[in-house]
Motif scaffolding. Structure first.
Motif, PDB file in Angstrom:
ATOM      1  N   ALA A 283       0.731  -1.123  -0.030  1.00 19.47           N
ATOM      2  CA  ALA A 283      -0.055   0.226   0.061  1.00 19.47           C
ATOM      3  C   ALA A 283       0.993   1.173   0.248  1.00 19.47           C
ATOM      4  O   ALA A 283       0.522   2.211  -0.665  1.00 19.47           O
ATOM      5  N   ALA A 284       1.944   1.312   0.729  1.00 22.95           N
ATOM      6  CA  ALA A 284       2.831   2.562   0.697  1.00 22.95           C
ATOM      7  C   ALA A 284       3.410   2.732  -0.604  1.00 22.95           C
ATOM      8  O   ALA A 284       3.674   3.597  -1.003  1.00 22.95           O
ATOM      9  N   GLU A 285       3.744   1.335  -1.207  1.00 17.80           N
ATOM     10  CA  GLU A 285       4.707   1.685  -2.368  1.00 17.80           C
ATOM     11  C   GLU A 285       3.654   2.209  -3.468  1.00 17.80           C
ATOM     12  O   GLU A 285       3.808   2.926  -4.419  1.00 17.80           O
ATOM     13  N   TYR A 286       2.115   1.631  -3.300  1.00 20.73           N
ATOM     14  CA  TYR A 286       1.250   2.205  -4.365  1.00 20.73           C
ATOM     15  C   TYR A 286       0.972   3.509  -4.171  1.00 20.73           C
ATOM     16  O   TYR A 286       1.095   4.190  -5.180  1.00 20.73           O
ATOM     17  N   GLU A 287       0.891   3.971  -2.898  1.00 24.36           N
ATOM     18  CA  GLU A 287       0.920   5.639  -2.618  1.00 24.36           C
ATOM     19  C   GLU A 287       2.016   6.287  -3.142  1.00 24.36           C
ATOM     20  O   GLU A 287       1.747   7.268  -3.593  1.00 24.36           O
ATOM     21  N   ALA A 288       3.117   5.819  -2.899  1.00 19.63           N
ATOM     22  CA  ALA A 288       4.501   6.568  -3.523  1.00 19.63           C
ATOM     23  C   ALA A 288       4.436   6.577  -4.798  1.00 19.63           C
ATOM     24  O   ALA A 288       4.659   7.821  -5.523  1.00 19.63           O
ATOM     25  N   ASN A 289       4.033   5.597  -5.539  1.00 21.44           N
ATOM     26  CA  ASN A 289       3.903   5.512  -7.030  1.00 21.44           C
ATOM     27  C   ASN A 289       2.922   6.811  -7.786  1.00 21.44           C
ATOM     28  O   ASN A 289       2.995   7.155  -8.645  1.00 21.44           O
ATOM     29  N   ALA A 290       1.811   6.695  -6.844  1.00 21.90           N
ATOM     30  CA  ALA A 290       0.882   7.485  -7.288  1.00 21.90           C
ATOM     31  C   ALA A 290       1.321   8.852  -6.907  1.00 21.90           C
ATOM     32  O   ALA A 290       0.750   9.838  -8.107  1.00 21.90           O
ATOM     33  N   GLU A 291       1.847   9.356  -6.046  1.00 19.69           N
ATOM     34  CA  GLU A 291       2.515  10.345  -5.816  1.00 19.69           C
ATOM     35  C   GLU A 291       3.632  10.772  -7.101  1.00 19.69           C
ATOM     36  O   GLU A 291       3.496  12.051  -7.409  1.00 19.69           O
TER      37      GLU A 291
ATOM     38  N   GLU B  96       1.831  12.239 -10.184  1.00 19.23           N
ATOM     39  CA  GLU B  96       1.338  13.364 -10.235  1.00 19.23           C
ATOM     40  C   GLU B  96       2.302  14.652 -10.818  1.00 19.23           C
ATOM     41  O   GLU B  96       3.258  14.665 -10.842  1.00 19.23           O
TER      42      GLU B  96
END
Length: 82
Positions: free
Chosen positions: A71-79, A82
């Motif tokens: 989940a943390a990696e997914y969030e970091a990749n989403a950021e 942007e």
């Protein structure tokens, strides 16, 4: 930035899963985990989880740690996107 991506790719804290925890006495579990946490800490180890595929010991904890990391990696990749 690019440095953040590099850091995540090459300086990733890791988790150690020790197997065959069912072979240890209950009194040895905490001590073994503590010893490995101290041993692995200088290498960036984030967590040590004792597991047993035979008894299922520690498997839910390991799954939770892995799910949180994904989940943390997914969030970091989403950021980064942007």
């Amino acid at each position: 930035g690019l440095g953040d991506v590099y850091k995540r790719q090459y300086n990733i804290p890791f988790v150690v899963a020790l197997t065959k925890a069912d072979k240890l006495k209950k009194s040895q579990l905490a001590q073994t985990q503590e010893e490995f946490e101290k041993l692995c800490l200088p290498y960036g180890c984030q967590k040590v989880v004792l597991t047993s595929g035979e008894s299922g010991y520690g498997i839910p904890e390991l799954q939770a740690v892995l799910n949180a990391a994904v989940a943390a990696e997914y969030e970091a990749n989403a950021e980064d996107a942007e």
